[in-house]
Design an enzyme around this catalytic site. Structure first.
Site, PDB file in Angstrom:
ATOM      1  N   GLN A   1       2.261 -51.998  -9.942  1.00 54.41           N
ATOM      2  CA  GLN A   1       1.475 -52.849  -9.049  1.00 54.41           C
ATOM      3  C   GLN A   1       0.032 -52.946  -9.527  1.00 54.41           C
ATOM      4  OE1 GLN A   1       2.098 -51.297  -5.091  1.00 54.41           O
ATOM      5  NE2 GLN A   1       4.205 -52.079  -5.006  1.00 54.41           N
TER       6      GLN A   1
ATOM      7  N   ARG B   1      14.034 -47.568   2.812  1.00 55.46           N
ATOM      8  CA  ARG B   1      14.874 -46.835   1.865  1.00 55.46           C
ATOM      9  C   ARG B   1      15.316 -45.474   2.416  1.00 55.46           C
ATOM     10  NH1 ARG B   1      14.570 -50.512  -2.138  1.00 55.46           N
ATOM     11  NH2 ARG B   1      12.529 -51.161  -2.893  1.00 55.46           N
TER      12      ARG B   1
ATOM     13  N   GLY C   1       3.626 -53.458  -0.217  1.00 58.21           N
ATOM     14  CA  GLY C   1       2.582 -53.009  -1.136  1.00 58.21           C
ATOM     15  C   GLY C   1       2.458 -53.933  -2.332  1.00 58.21           C
TER      16      GLY C   1
ATOM     17  N   LYS D   1      13.438 -57.502  -5.373  1.00 59.24           N
ATOM     18  CA  LYS D   1      12.223 -57.689  -4.575  1.00 59.24           C
ATOM     19  C   LYS D   1      11.015 -57.920  -5.478  1.00 59.24           C
ATOM     20  CE  LYS D   1      11.089 -54.157  -1.753  1.00 59.24           C
ATOM     21  NZ  LYS D   1       9.733 -53.626  -2.028  1.00 59.24           N
ATOM     22  N   SER D   2      10.876 -57.103  -6.512  1.00 62.13           N
ATOM     23  CA  SER D   2       9.718 -57.243  -7.406  1.00 62.13           C
ATOM     24  C   SER D   2       9.691 -58.626  -8.048  1.00 62.13           C
ATOM     25  CB  SER D   2       9.796 -56.193  -8.520  1.00 62.13           C
ATOM     26  OG  SER D   2       9.652 -54.904  -7.989  1.00 62.13           O
TER      27      SER D   2
ATOM     28  N   ASP E   1      11.612 -45.967  -6.972  1.00 64.02           N
ATOM     29  CA  ASP E   1      12.056 -46.418  -5.644  1.00 64.02           C
ATOM     30  C   ASP E   1      13.431 -45.861  -5.268  1.00 64.02           C
ATOM     31  OD1 ASP E   1       9.759 -47.875  -5.267  1.00 64.02           O
ATOM     32  OD2 ASP E   1      10.617 -49.732  -6.053  1.00 64.02           O
TER      33      ASP E   1
ATOM     34  N   ARG F   1      -1.822 -47.379   3.437  1.00 66.09           N
ATOM     35  CA  ARG F   1      -1.603 -47.078   2.016  1.00 66.09           C
ATOM     36  C   ARG F   1      -2.871 -47.302   1.191  1.00 66.09           C
ATOM     37  NH1 ARG F   1       3.997 -49.684   0.296  1.00 66.09           N
ATOM     38  NH2 ARG F   1       3.568 -48.459  -1.587  1.00 66.09           N
TER      39      ARG F   1
ATOM     40  N   ARG G   1       7.720 -40.143   1.099  1.00 62.82           N
ATOM     41  CA  ARG G   1       9.176 -40.043   0.916  1.00 62.82           C
ATOM     42  C   ARG G   1       9.645 -38.619   0.604  1.00 62.82           C
ATOM     43  NH1 ARG G   1      10.260 -45.978  -1.875  1.00 62.82           N
ATOM     44  NH2 ARG G   1      10.420 -47.035   0.140  1.00 62.82           N
TER      45      ARG G   1
HETATM   46  C1  S3P Z   1       6.588 -52.413  -7.629  1.00 66.44           C
HETATM   47  C2  S3P Z   1       6.052 -51.303  -8.212  1.00 66.44           C
HETATM   48  C3  S3P Z   1       6.268 -49.932  -7.713  1.00 66.44           C
HETATM   49  C4  S3P Z   1       7.415 -49.863  -6.726  1.00 66.44           C
HETATM   50  C5  S3P Z   1       7.382 -50.984  -5.734  1.00 66.44           C
HETATM   51  C6  S3P Z   1       7.455 -52.322  -6.437  1.00 66.44           C
HETATM   52  C7  S3P Z   1       6.313 -53.734  -8.201  1.00 66.44           C
HETATM   53  O1  S3P Z   1       5.103 -49.494  -7.045  1.00 66.44           O
HETATM   54  O2  S3P Z   1       7.419 -48.628  -6.054  1.00 66.44           O
HETATM   55  O3  S3P Z   1       8.457 -50.895  -4.823  1.00 66.44           O
HETATM   56  O4  S3P Z   1       6.965 -54.725  -7.801  1.00 66.44           O
HETATM   57  O5  S3P Z   1       5.425 -53.828  -9.059  1.00 66.44           O
HETATM   58  P1  S3P Z   1       3.900 -48.745  -7.834  1.00 66.44           P
HETATM   59  O6  S3P Z   1       3.291 -49.682  -8.769  1.00 66.44           O
HETATM   60  O7  S3P Z   1       2.941 -48.346  -6.729  1.00 66.44           O
HETATM   61  O8  S3P Z   1       4.535 -47.563  -8.488  1.00 66.44           O
END
Ligand code: S3P
Length: 433
Positions: free
Chosen positions: A169, A387, A94, A21-22, A315, A122, A346
């Site tokens: 993120q 999840r 997010g 996903k990232s 995650d 959020r 969570r």
């Molecule tokens: C992600 C960073 C993580 C992760 C999210 C994906 C990303 O979040 O929990 O599912 O793709 O950069 P955080 O940066 O808030 O920890």
């Protein structure tokens, strides 16, 4: 939509879970802003990544696909986006919202970023505050929540930012804003977090300096299109890593899983608990390490989860808590307050579901204590969190009675086809209305 899981069973067979996903989000973003055509394969056709794809289409980028994980992005260059006709809806994501906030802060036009009820609850102050220090103008709803109203035409100035929390993120948002800023933008992280943005920028020919815990870019460069092969998502594989570990008689192979060192906390933690996981055929695709993961069932034992593994497994804790519930002895997690601001809280959501299934646990402000034991059945709430839903589906393997997992629609954000994939390996899960 609910999952109805019959107790027991073992997992056998092979599976390639959907794309990371990232990396899928980032492939669309950087592909759109590059000069030239980016061909992506292995793209996650889940709602989160599709929301990002639709956002860039709404800004005038031609994107063909997805078709069996293939997407072709006709890049418009860093300054080629067009003003969208309406708000950009990032759904549940997010990552979509926080990374786009950085990119949109550098555009000549105004944008409004919104999302579903979970996303709109959020915290966005973590990106809005440093972006504002760079010269961005961003309005939020109360408490720094979405929607974000981003004013275009601001001139951004590079910033050095020491992040208060370990967040990929936030880091990525600022580095992406840094592409549009005058001078140098650098971000120091308190602990290592996933580095897909840095790796992919490098792949697109953009120099990212790395010095210890600090990553930095100079504004004013260009991205050059490249091909991207998205590995299978270790965060989706995690449910099967746990499932095969806890179900006696299991032996599975998970193919082409991304094993970037900033993402393998789940492997490290499960191995510390006694899991039998081996990495086969290690290779590298487009700057990301990949391997096939072989998992056989094992007797797990409770552990104190090492602090340095927390951001590397952030995650995967819903799945890991199920492993802890099936382990002998006590598992203790601390230093994981970030879990409270994910798609759901969570810690609370898992604590409630574990208690429903008869697993003793104690909620801490920044973690949880779980005592492994016999698991019963029952109806578990997911708080609309993908999840949480998948974690409790897997718990059915060791429950003594059926487990009903309520509200599972959000699984499609990250793992479309989860129940079919799980059934294929031997989990007795059915979808009911
Ligand atoms: C992600 C960073 C993580 C992760 C999210 C994906 C990303 O979040 O929990 O599912 O793709 O950069 P955080 O940066 O808030 O920890």
């Amino acid at each position: 939509m609910k999952y109805q899981v019959q107790p027991g069973g073992a997992l056998q067979g092979e599976l390639r879970v959907p794309g990371d996903k990232s990396i899928s989000h980032r492939a669309i973003m950087l592909g759109a802003l590059a000069n030239g055509v980016t061909r992506v394969q292995g793209f996650l056709e889940g709602e989160d990544a599709l929301a990002t794809l639709h956002a860039f289409r709404a800004m005038g980028v031609r994107i063909d696909g997805p078709d069996h994980g293939r997407v072709t992005v006709h890049g418009v260059g860093l300054h080629g986006l067009e003003a969208p006709a309406g708000p950009l809806d990032l759904g549940n994501a997010g990552t979509g919202m926080r990374l786009l906030a950085g990119l949109m802060a550098g555009q000549s036009f105004d944008t409004r970023l919104t999302g579903d009820a979970s996303l709109c609850s959020r915290p966005m102050g973590r990106v809005v505050d440093p972006l504002t220090r760079m010269g961005a103008r961003i309005g939020t709803a109360e408490g720094g929540r979405p929607p974000l109203v981003i004013s275009g035409g601001q001139s951004l100035q590079g910033l050095h930012y020491a992040m208060p929390m370990a967040s990929a993120q936030v880091k990525s948002c600022l580095l992406l804003a840094g592409l549009y800023a005058r001078g140098r933008t650098s971000v120091t992280e308190p602990a290592p977090t996933r580095d897909h943005t840095e790796r992919m920028l490098y792949g697109f020919g953009y120099k990212v300096e790395r010095d210890g815990a600090t990553a930095a870019v100079e504004g004013g460069g260009e991205l050059t299109a490249c091909d991207i092969d998205v590995p299978a998502d270790i965060s989706s594989a995690a449910f099967f890593l746990v499932a095969a570990s806890i179900a006696p008689g299991s032996d599975i192979l998970l193919r082409h899983v991304g094993v970037n060192p900033t993402r393998i906390g789940v492997l490290n933690i499960l191995r510390l608990m006694g899991a039998d996981i081996t990495q086969e055929n290690p290779r590298e695709v487009g700057g990301e390490p990949v391997a096939d993961l072989r998992v056989r069932s094992a007797d797990l034992k409770g552990i104190d989860i090492p602090q340095d593994q927390v951001p590397l497994a952030i995650d995967e804790f819903p799945a890991l808590f199920i492993a802890a519930a099936c382990a002998s002895g006590r598992t203790v997690l601390r230093g994981a307050a970030e879990l409270r601001v994910k798609e759901s809280d969570r810690i609370q959501a898992m604590a409630e579901g574990l208690a429903t299934l008869g697993i003793a646990n104690e909620v801490l402000e920044d973690g949880i204590i779980i005592d492994g034991g016999e698991m019963g059945g029952g109806a578990v709430r997911t708080f609309m969190d993908h999840r949480i839903a998948m974690a409790f589906a897997v718990a059915g393997l060791r429950a003594s009675a059926p487990v009903t997992v309520l509200d599972c629609d959000h699984v499609a954000t990250s793992f479309p086809g989860f129940h079919a994939a799980a059934r294929g390996l031997g989990l007795a899960v059915e979808v009911v209305a």
